[in-house]
Motif scaffolding. Sequence first.
Motif, PDB file in Angstrom:
ATOM      1  N   THR A  56      66.425  25.021  61.837  1.00 49.55           N
ATOM      2  CA  THR A  56      65.115  25.045  61.796  1.00 49.55           C
ATOM      3  C   THR A  56      64.170  24.974  62.776  1.00 49.55           C
ATOM      4  N   ILE A  57      64.611  24.200  63.790  1.00 48.43           N
ATOM      5  CA  ILE A  57      63.713  24.271  64.887  1.00 48.43           C
ATOM      6  C   ILE A  57      64.099  25.390  66.178  1.00 48.43           C
ATOM      7  N   ARG A  58      65.449  25.176  66.361  1.00 49.56           N
ATOM      8  CA  ARG A  58      65.948  25.923  67.641  1.00 49.56           C
ATOM      9  C   ARG A  58      65.651  27.474  67.595  1.00 49.56           C
ATOM     10  N   PRO A  59      65.386  28.023  68.847  1.00 44.16           N
ATOM     11  CA  PRO A  59      65.121  29.361  68.904  1.00 44.16           C
ATOM     12  C   PRO A  59      66.119  30.265  68.240  1.00 44.16           C
ATOM     13  N   THR A  60      67.620  29.664  68.371  1.00 43.18           N
ATOM     14  CA  THR A  60      68.602  30.596  67.750  1.00 43.18           C
ATOM     15  C   THR A  60      68.666  30.411  66.187  1.00 43.18           C
ATOM     16  N   ARG A  61      67.760  29.609  65.590  1.00 43.50           N
ATOM     17  CA  ARG A  61      67.918  29.401  64.351  1.00 43.50           C
ATOM     18  C   ARG A  61      68.256  30.635  63.309  1.00 43.50           C
ATOM     19  N   GLN A  62      67.834  31.809  63.562  1.00 42.38           N
ATOM     20  CA  GLN A  62      67.974  32.860  62.788  1.00 42.38           C
ATOM     21  C   GLN A  62      69.566  33.161  62.497  1.00 42.38           C
ATOM     22  N   ALA A  63      70.205  33.277  64.013  1.00 42.90           N
ATOM     23  CA  ALA A  63      71.657  33.637  64.162  1.00 42.90           C
ATOM     24  C   ALA A  63      72.572  32.564  63.626  1.00 42.90           C
ATOM     25  N   GLU A  64      71.998  31.337  63.803  1.00 39.61           N
ATOM     26  CA  GLU A  64      72.827  30.275  63.304  1.00 39.61           C
ATOM     27  C   GLU A  64      72.796  30.197  61.765  1.00 39.61           C
ATOM     28  N   LEU A  65      71.579  30.679  61.126  1.00 43.74           N
ATOM     29  CA  LEU A  65      71.708  30.592  59.613  1.00 43.74           C
ATOM     30  C   LEU A  65      72.698  31.832  59.093  1.00 43.74           C
ATOM     31  N   ILE A  66      72.467  32.857  59.912  1.00 41.84           N
ATOM     32  CA  ILE A  66      73.700  33.952  59.518  1.00 41.84           C
ATOM     33  C   ILE A  66      75.156  33.512  59.752  1.00 41.84           C
ATOM     34  N   ALA A  67      75.243  32.872  60.912  1.00 40.46           N
ATOM     35  CA  ALA A  67      76.642  32.469  61.118  1.00 40.46           C
ATOM     36  C   ALA A  67      77.206  31.433  59.820  1.00 40.46           C
ATOM     37  N   LEU A  68      76.092  30.400  59.517  1.00 47.80           N
ATOM     38  CA  LEU A  68      76.419  29.714  58.225  1.00 47.80           C
ATOM     39  C   LEU A  68      76.646  30.445  57.037  1.00 47.80           C
ATOM     40  N   LEU A  69      75.899  31.533  56.686  1.00 50.08           N
ATOM     41  CA  LEU A  69      75.987  32.072  55.603  1.00 50.08           C
ATOM     42  C   LEU A  69      77.715  32.840  55.667  1.00 50.08           C
ATOM     43  N   ASN A  70      77.668  33.419  56.788  1.00 50.79           N
ATOM     44  CA  ASN A  70      79.175  33.948  56.849  1.00 50.79           C
ATOM     45  C   ASN A  70      80.463  32.988  56.450  1.00 50.79           C
TER      46      ASN A  70
END
Lengths: 288, 299
Positions: A56-70
């Motif tokens: 939610t907060i970190r700048p890499t949140r978008q990439a992390e969300l995608i990693a989690l969705l994977n």
Amino acid sequence: MDGPPEPELVRIRDVIYQTAGIFHPDNKLRLLQDRCGRRMKELKVQTLREYSECLTIRPTRQAELIALLNEITIGETSFFRNQPQLDALRRIVIPKILEAKSNLPLRRLRIWSAGCSTGEEPYTLRMLMLEELNVQLKDWSTEILATDLNERSLAHAEEAVYGSYSTRNLTPSYRNKYFIPQGDKLQVNALARSNISFSRLNLSDDSRMTFMKSMDAIFCCNVLIYFDLASKRRVIQHFFNNLLPHGYLFLGHSESLFGVNDDFRLVHLPGATAYVKGERTPAGGKSL
Amino acid sequence: MTAATATKQALLQRLDGLHQIPTIPAVLAPLLRYLQQPVEQLDVQKVTDLLSQDKSLAAQCLQMANSPLFGRAQNVQSLRGAVVSLGFHHVSDIAMSCGVLNMLPSDKASLDPVVFWEHSLGCALVSRQIARKINFGDPGKAYLAGLLHDLGIIVNLWVLPKEFRAAWEMGKGEGIPLHEAEQKSMGFTHCDSGRLLGERWALAPELIEVISYHHAPEKSAEHTGLVALVQLADLLCRMSGLNYGYVEERQVNLAEESGFGLLAQHSTALKDFDWARLTFELDSYMDEVHSLVRAIYRT
């Protein structure tokens, strides 16, 4: 479920639902926790609270969300993945489509598997159509369009050879009718491979999306979850335009268009949901 | 006289014959009467004593008190603990759930009592959840309304078991809603018979309206919002697998149901309500409802 779920996990569940549109009910939270756990190990993050910040907060949140969705969608692809959805297609949706098209000269059914991955979904649909060939679909031709962005997935789909995980839900009858053994794997036979066309398509490619016309049903499972809201809205608008007036859009299990699109109408089928174009009817028009 | 009118006449006569009518369970009447007093006058021990008079009811209450469906974090060991932990109103709802549903005759040839329980409990939970989410009045009231909406099915099972079984089989065979099958084959529905029993038991007026009109909320006069809410909850349960033991082969658009427009008049929050999410949440209810009802049924 042992007592109320952990608040941080509920928060992560809500973040995923708001951003990706896929929902984990309470009885699936343990699974979600497990998937988060894998990402936390990778990131060397200790607590769910800290991991929730990564989303939610970190700048890499978008990439992390995608990693989690994977992680969440790993192993999701298989033949006959969502049986209630397929039953509803066969028993309720196809009859409705055929009725809507009964006065048209061209007796053709067009189904699009958008984001078909390695092909299990379009082949499943093709097998269902074949089962109905001498029943509901007598004198009808069916065409399945299967598209994906990933060329390796498409190559796998066209080769049509699958291992035990993908084929775990197959009944003996389907296995015998539509597959040929290939060592310890199974290959989809020529009959079930007919009338399906595979092609590479980026759902964000507006110019090509406008050509996917006259669809009776679109299946787009676990694909939109990776899109940001603006792209998702554009893709859904294309789906809306590509479907015939009686058309249906099916999403993945626990996947929702809430807050994404106001034109599609949510409908409930036994054990499944779908979206229809339909007319905007004034509420309260019909009694039960 | 058509066969259907004849059956309706027969039902009325049999209900008038009194001896066949289910009576409100012996323990429930005094308990519910006691619980109607202002909360500050209630005594935990007295409620516990009233409940203890029926051992199986007491054990079932304890089962429910320990279910995650009622938001319990810690294990409740004693009946008194359950009363304290759940609160008087919840105890009353739970006692009502068990008491009324225990009246089901165990005729597994048609509607299995376990399946009926699951539908009723599921509808109660979904009604409560909708009421909470759209800020519609008292969620406890919505729970009770959802729980008792099909009271008429119990009447039909008692009074006209053969005719009801034929209706249920027709519903199952044709994949149509049960009330439509009842209307076709018996000439009346569980709404009609439920209303008769509700009136005889002198249930609260809003409960009688829910029982009578949950398939046609536009006919309700006073408590339209609650009736409409239960209509939607009932429909959602039936489409999501908490049905009457068979699949209704149809497509439902909740926003087109009469109850949707009626409920929208009572709650502006309904316009933006996320039905998809509620449907997915039902997934987790299902597991809990199945295991809770099975546990209670064994008690």
